[in-house]
Scaffold this motif. Sequence first.
Motif, PDB file in Angstrom:
ATOM      1  N   TYR A 122       0.855  -1.175   0.000  1.00 11.35           N
ATOM      2  CA  TYR A 122       0.000   0.000   0.000  1.00 11.35           C
ATOM      3  C   TYR A 122       0.906   1.244   0.000  1.00 11.35           C
ATOM      4  O   TYR A 122       2.060   1.189   0.423  1.00 11.35           O
ATOM      5  N   GLU A 123       0.376   2.359  -0.465  1.00 11.74           N
ATOM      6  CA  GLU A 123       1.151   3.593  -0.499  1.00 11.74           C
ATOM      7  C   GLU A 123       0.366   4.726   0.136  1.00 11.74           C
ATOM      8  O   GLU A 123      -0.849   4.841  -0.064  1.00 11.74           O
ATOM      9  N   HIS A 176       0.088   8.663  -0.101  1.00 13.10           N
ATOM     10  CA  HIS A 176       0.410   9.802  -0.951  1.00 13.10           C
ATOM     11  C   HIS A 176       0.030  11.081  -0.210  1.00 13.10           C
ATOM     12  O   HIS A 176      -1.089  11.193   0.313  1.00 13.10           O
ATOM     13  N   LYS A 219       5.384  10.198  -1.277  1.00  9.91           N
ATOM     14  CA  LYS A 219       4.710   8.926  -1.046  1.00  9.91           C
ATOM     15  C   LYS A 219       5.664   7.956  -0.354  1.00  9.91           C
ATOM     16  O   LYS A 219       6.884   8.007  -0.570  1.00  9.91           O
ATOM     17  N   VAL A 220       5.118   7.129   0.505  1.00 11.17           N
ATOM     18  CA  VAL A 220       5.873   6.045   1.132  1.00 11.17           C
ATOM     19  C   VAL A 220       5.038   4.769   1.045  1.00 11.17           C
ATOM     20  O   VAL A 220       3.802   4.823   1.023  1.00 11.17           O
ATOM     21  N   ALA A 221       5.712   3.650   0.983  1.00 10.61           N
ATOM     22  CA  ALA A 221       5.046   2.354   0.866  1.00 10.61           C
ATOM     23  C   ALA A 221       5.047   1.643   2.212  1.00 10.61           C
ATOM     24  O   ALA A 221       6.055   1.649   2.929  1.00 10.61           O
TER      25      ALA A 221
END
Length: 428
Positions: free
Chosen positions: A277-278, A280, A297-299
Amino acid sequence: MKKFTTISALLPALALAAGTASAAGPAEWAPPGGDDLRIQSLPATVPAAPPSRHVESKPVSYAWPLTIDRSAPAPSGPAMESREYWVDTTGRGLEQGLKLPLSSAGAIVRVSALHADTGLLLDAERLQVSIDGMQLSQTAGAGGIEVLGGADLQAQGMAVPADTLAFQLPQQGRPDSLRLQMAGLPAGQALVVHVFEPESQWMGRLAANRHNYLAGNDIALDVGLVKGDERFAAESIQAVLVSPDAAHSWPLEVTDDGFGLKGLAPQDLPDAGEGLYEVHAYLQGHQDGTLVRRDLKVAVSIAAPTARLTDRIASNGSAGLAIDLGVEVAAAGRYQVSGQVWGTAADGSLRPLAMAQTAAVLEPGKGELRLDVPAELVLESGLSAPFEVREVQLLDQGRMAVLETRSRGFTVARDAGGPRRPFDTIEQ
């Protein structure tokens, strides 16, 4: 009465009798740490859990010597710093003119079709670029710009769509705004403009407090604008959690101080396929009279709670170190437990001994997994009880998910009965 003398162990036991190691006693979980990922209880059913995709069904157990640099900082959650942003537009929007904020000179700008392989022709000669109302010539040097097409960029090794135009603004002055205009494009053509400001003092920053989350649990992130050692809250923040296939999204709220994002991981995970999942985040704010925009954004991983570690823990009293950990299972699958084993040196200090892992297929209900460090490995280390097993993790191998992490893990006390003897006499 008959007496039988048995050899309970060979070399490992002889070394134990010589006092190079002491037998392990009872095991006990340490109090939970603030950063632990734990499941307090399992749902009666786990409808959100995809089927386990494990292939191996044979139980396995491994242990190998562990060397740790204790001066290294503990791993934190995923983080990103950004000097860039994206803007969606259309052929009509670009024909009317698109105004974009700048926070420094030397920005690199790219205009592309939103979807690759559209066959769209972006004619560089039709592109008009101006900074603060002054139009730039398409002549390299002397304050002009050189516009490159997708084929030119691909020839230089850049992975960009063919329907792309890119250029770098002059590296001089203190620009405030950029205006792009291009006629002749289909009015409804979806386009995206990417602005990257490598020379800007302003960065956006987004950081999650952990890599792994559980369905239905809280999600928390830090967010803000940064200039050197200064940190500022953005005036406008929009943030969403996006599924791996980008087909589902869930809004995240901004905390009252403006420096955080919060929300809940979805309780019922969609069938979004494999992947992460990310989060944003889109930031905008004025600082020192400059309008700054940043996209980040980070996952993160989000897993269904298919199993959990229980409070049941027991040392089986073997010559090495063998610990049985209780596991409560809600969905059948192949589960793994791993941990860093530390032992006590002669001076009483704790030192790294071994990395231990075990995995087996477990059915719904009560089960257990055994962490096992062979006696030979314990003896070679020169360490003995009390032991500590740190950074304990429970993983769902077939669904590629981290279910629990316990940084402090558990302790294994010294056996009050003392070391084992290599020869035991049994009377019958």
